[in-house]
Design an enzyme around this catalytic site. Structure first.
Site, PDB file in Angstrom:
ATOM      1  N   ASP A 113      13.392   2.321  10.972  1.00 17.81           N
ATOM      2  CA  ASP A 113      12.711   1.300  11.783  1.00 17.81           C
ATOM      3  C   ASP A 113      11.788   2.097  12.698  1.00 17.81           C
ATOM      4  O   ASP A 113      12.258   2.783  13.617  1.00 17.81           O
ATOM      5  CB  ASP A 113      13.734   0.491  12.589  1.00 17.81           C
ATOM      6  CG  ASP A 113      13.064  -0.466  13.578  1.00 17.81           C
ATOM      7  OD1 ASP A 113      11.818  -0.534  13.606  1.00 17.81           O
ATOM      8  OD2 ASP A 113      13.803  -1.128  14.331  1.00 17.81           O
ATOM      9  N   ASN A 139       1.961   4.338   7.773  1.00 13.27           N
ATOM     10  CA  ASN A 139       1.455   3.166   7.034  1.00 13.27           C
ATOM     11  C   ASN A 139       2.121   1.856   7.452  1.00 13.27           C
ATOM     12  O   ASN A 139       1.500   0.798   7.376  1.00 13.27           O
ATOM     13  CB  ASN A 139       1.667   3.425   5.528  1.00 13.27           C
ATOM     14  CG  ASN A 139       1.546   2.169   4.703  1.00 13.27           C
ATOM     15  OD1 ASN A 139       0.436   1.683   4.452  1.00 13.27           O
ATOM     16  ND2 ASN A 139       2.674   1.620   4.266  1.00 13.27           N
ATOM     17  N   TYR A 147      -3.686  -8.016  16.436  1.00 16.96           N
ATOM     18  CA  TYR A 147      -3.713  -7.082  15.291  1.00 16.96           C
ATOM     19  C   TYR A 147      -4.946  -6.182  15.410  1.00 16.96           C
ATOM     20  O   TYR A 147      -4.844  -4.957  15.270  1.00 16.96           O
ATOM     21  CB  TYR A 147      -3.739  -7.882  13.990  1.00 16.96           C
ATOM     22  CG  TYR A 147      -3.761  -7.040  12.733  1.00 16.96           C
ATOM     23  CD1 TYR A 147      -2.612  -6.390  12.276  1.00 16.96           C
ATOM     24  CD2 TYR A 147      -4.930  -6.910  11.976  1.00 16.96           C
ATOM     25  CE1 TYR A 147      -2.630  -5.629  11.110  1.00 16.96           C
ATOM     26  CE2 TYR A 147      -4.956  -6.149  10.811  1.00 16.96           C
ATOM     27  CZ  TYR A 147      -3.809  -5.510  10.381  1.00 16.96           C
ATOM     28  OH  TYR A 147      -3.830  -4.744   9.223  1.00 16.96           O
ATOM     29  N   ILE A 179       0.836  -1.209   0.000  1.00 17.22           N
ATOM     30  CA  ILE A 179       0.000   0.000   0.000  1.00 17.22           C
ATOM     31  C   ILE A 179       0.871   1.260   0.000  1.00 17.22           C
ATOM     32  O   ILE A 179       0.591   2.228  -0.707  1.00 17.22           O
ATOM     33  CB  ILE A 179      -0.936  -0.005   1.232  1.00 17.22           C
ATOM     34  CG1 ILE A 179      -1.947  -1.156   1.114  1.00 17.22           C
ATOM     35  CG2 ILE A 179      -1.641   1.333   1.405  1.00 17.22           C
ATOM     36  CD1 ILE A 179      -2.757  -1.412   2.384  1.00 17.22           C
ATOM     37  N   VAL A 229      -6.520  -6.185   1.374  1.00 14.95           N
ATOM     38  CA  VAL A 229      -5.820  -5.571   0.253  1.00 14.95           C
ATOM     39  C   VAL A 229      -4.805  -6.591  -0.259  1.00 14.95           C
ATOM     40  O   VAL A 229      -4.076  -7.190   0.552  1.00 14.95           O
ATOM     41  CB  VAL A 229      -5.090  -4.279   0.698  1.00 14.95           C
ATOM     42  CG1 VAL A 229      -4.525  -3.559  -0.515  1.00 14.95           C
ATOM     43  CG2 VAL A 229      -6.031  -3.367   1.479  1.00 14.95           C
TER      44      VAL A 229
HETATM   45  P1  NAI Z   1       3.300  -4.883   3.318  1.00 18.07           P
HETATM   46  O1  NAI Z   1       3.834  -5.947   4.174  1.00 18.07           O
HETATM   47  O2  NAI Z   1       3.135  -5.131   1.854  1.00 18.07           O
HETATM   48  O3  NAI Z   1       4.170  -3.549   3.471  1.00 18.07           O
HETATM   49  C1  NAI Z   1       4.522  -3.061   4.747  1.00 18.07           C
HETATM   50  C2  NAI Z   1       5.806  -2.277   4.660  1.00 18.07           C
HETATM   51  O4  NAI Z   1       6.118  -1.840   5.986  1.00 18.07           O
HETATM   52  C3  NAI Z   1       6.996  -3.115   4.170  1.00 18.07           C
HETATM   53  O5  NAI Z   1       7.693  -2.412   3.170  1.00 18.07           O
HETATM   54  C4  NAI Z   1       7.849  -3.287   5.418  1.00 18.07           C
HETATM   55  O6  NAI Z   1       9.248  -3.393   5.153  1.00 18.07           O
HETATM   56  C5  NAI Z   1       7.507  -2.024   6.204  1.00 18.07           C
HETATM   57  N1  NAI Z   1       7.805  -2.166   7.639  1.00 18.07           N
HETATM   58  C6  NAI Z   1       7.515  -3.203   8.452  1.00 18.07           C
HETATM   59  N2  NAI Z   1       8.011  -2.989   9.685  1.00 18.07           N
HETATM   60  C7  NAI Z   1       8.626  -1.779   9.644  1.00 18.07           C
HETATM   61  C8  NAI Z   1       9.337  -1.012  10.601  1.00 18.07           C
HETATM   62  N3  NAI Z   1       9.574  -1.460  11.851  1.00 18.07           N
HETATM   63  N4  NAI Z   1       9.811   0.202  10.238  1.00 18.07           N
HETATM   64  C9  NAI Z   1       9.630   0.658   8.961  1.00 18.07           C
HETATM   65  N5  NAI Z   1       8.999  -0.040   8.004  1.00 18.07           N
HETATM   66  C10 NAI Z   1       8.498  -1.241   8.339  1.00 18.07           C
HETATM   67  O7  NAI Z   1       1.901  -4.478   3.987  1.00 18.07           O
HETATM   68  P2  NAI Z   1       0.655  -3.640   3.410  1.00 18.07           P
HETATM   69  O8  NAI Z   1      -0.425  -4.594   3.125  1.00 18.07           O
HETATM   70  O9  NAI Z   1       1.112  -2.706   2.372  1.00 18.07           O
HETATM   71  O10 NAI Z   1       0.230  -2.859   4.747  1.00 18.07           O
HETATM   72  C11 NAI Z   1       0.408  -1.472   4.944  1.00 18.07           C
HETATM   73  C12 NAI Z   1      -0.535  -1.033   6.053  1.00 18.07           C
HETATM   74  O11 NAI Z   1      -1.877  -1.280   5.672  1.00 18.07           O
HETATM   75  C13 NAI Z   1      -0.314  -1.770   7.384  1.00 18.07           C
HETATM   76  O12 NAI Z   1      -0.438  -0.859   8.449  1.00 18.07           O
HETATM   77  C14 NAI Z   1      -1.467  -2.770   7.396  1.00 18.07           C
HETATM   78  O13 NAI Z   1      -1.822  -3.148   8.701  1.00 18.07           O
HETATM   79  C15 NAI Z   1      -2.558  -1.973   6.712  1.00 18.07           C
HETATM   80  N6  NAI Z   1      -3.626  -2.762   6.138  1.00 18.07           N
HETATM   81  C16 NAI Z   1      -3.357  -3.765   5.236  1.00 18.07           C
HETATM   82  C17 NAI Z   1      -4.376  -4.540   4.740  1.00 18.07           C
HETATM   83  C18 NAI Z   1      -4.123  -5.679   3.802  1.00 18.07           C
HETATM   84  O14 NAI Z   1      -5.026  -6.514   3.652  1.00 18.07           O
HETATM   85  N7  NAI Z   1      -2.990  -5.746   3.126  1.00 18.07           N
HETATM   86  C19 NAI Z   1      -5.778  -4.298   5.135  1.00 18.07           C
HETATM   87  C20 NAI Z   1      -5.948  -3.209   6.056  1.00 18.07           C
HETATM   88  C21 NAI Z   1      -4.909  -2.488   6.535  1.00 18.07           C
END
Ligand code: NAI
Length: 288
Positions: free
Chosen positions: A64, A91, A156, A22, A189
């Site tokens: 981080d 995010n 979560y 996202i 997503v």
């Molecule tokens: P993703 O796993 O594709 O991307 C998450 C990003 O956050 C990655 O690039 C990762 O390296 C980074 N990250 C993780 N820990 C970190 C840290 N300690 N410091 C800095 N960066 C860090 O996940 P996605 O799906 O893009 O999720 C983004 C947001 O959207 C999250 O907050 C998630 O909870 C939320 N979300 C996602 C949904 C889904 O179904 N994919 C649905 C609803 C909300």
């Protein structure tokens, strides 16, 4: 006279966790609108690759979010390079799945550190920087899991409910200051975080591009609640109006109670679970 949508041209926007999913798609949409984007991510190599592909003035910095001081220094560095931050998009997040009785405490803490504590810290830093300038926009990426409980992801859900509560309170604190707050509540997503997840009837999964578009729209025409898809708002309202046992019956009938629970035991998630388990190095080094 009604004001038209705000321009994002030359706005300085920070996206945490912007290397993929996202965050990456949102960064791309923002660059298309002429914003100067700073991606902060744990995965610096991927963040640099994403920033290179997006072009424009996009910068990628190692971040981080569980390193509280490092997060503040990262924001300082962005301001040195690009100018005062206009928009902070909190995010970065992880979603390890397990029935609560099987979740180890390290996973519980990691989720609290990344999904909630870091969002509180980022929001506070943004308020301190934006309020004196009487302008700015804080976007917190919560989830539908911030509005309802889903078995298999209890912690979560707790963190995302926390993000919704935080955002609602800060939105009221900032009333009349010129600083906007938005809270994003996507359904499932299609990103790595959602690997192995099925679908519930009536609640279609969306693409990261759909969330990106909704965030850009909320920045241009500020609003607090950002549901993706928009129909989720109505589903949630109806469910909350019903007495609890009918609401829960509806949730079970639609299969929404199985979306996280069924994935929690699937092998398709192994790679993601492994990545999520290594996502809070600073917090773990501190023994948090
Ligand atoms: P993703 O796993 O594709 O991307 C998450 C990003 O956050 C990655 O690039 C990762 O390296 C980074 N990250 C993780 N820990 C970190 C840290 N300690 N410091 C800095 N960066 C860090 O996940 P996605 O799906 O893009 O999720 C983004 C947001 O959207 C999250 O907050 C998630 O909870 C939320 N979300 C996602 C949904 C889904 O179904 N994919 C649905 C609803 C909300």
């Amino acid at each position: 006279m009604a004001r038209g949508p705000r321009s994002l041209r030359n706005k300085v926007v920070v996206v945490t966790g912007g290397a993929q999913g996202i965050g990456a798609r949102t960064s791309a949409a923002l660059v298309r609108h002429g914003a100067k984007v700073a991606i902060g991510d744990l995965d610096q190599v991927l963040a640099e690759k994403t920033a290179g592909e997006l072009g424009g003035d996009t910068v990628a910095l190692k971040l981080d979010v569980t390193d509280t001081r490092g997060f503040t220094e990262f924001l300082d560095e962005v301001e040195r390079r690009l100018g005062p931050i206009d928009v902070l998009i909190n995010n970065a997040g992880i979603m390890p799945l397990a029935p609560l009785a099987e979740e180890d405490d390290a996973s519980t803490r990691r989720q609290l550190e990344i999904n909630l504590h870091a969002v509180i810290h980022g929001t506070r830093e943004a308020v301190r920087r934006m309020r004196p300038r009487r302008t700015g926009h804080i976007v917190n990426v919560a989830s539908m899991a911030g509005k309802a409980g889903f078995p298999g992801g209890a912690t979560y859900c707790a963190t995302k409910h926390g993000v919704v509560g935080l955002s609602e309170a800060v939105h009221l604190e900032l009333y009349g200051t010129g600083v906007e707050v938005s809270c994003v509540m996507p359904a499932i997503v299609r990103t790595e975080l959602a690997s192995g997840l099925g679908e519930a009837k009536m609640i279609k999964s969306v693409l990261p591009e759909d969330v990106a578009e909704a965030i850009v729209d909320a920045l241009r025409k500020p609003r607090f609640d950002v549901f993706v898809p928009r129909s989720l708002d109505a589903v949630g309202r109806v469910t909350r109006l019903l007495p609890r046992r009918f609401g829960e019956w509806l949730v079970r009938t639609l299969g929404a109670d199985q979306v996280l629970a069924s994935a929690a035991h699937s092998t398709a998630r192994a790679d993601y679970e492994d990545r999520a388990a290594h996502s809070a190095p600073a917090a773990e080094a501190d023994g948090r």
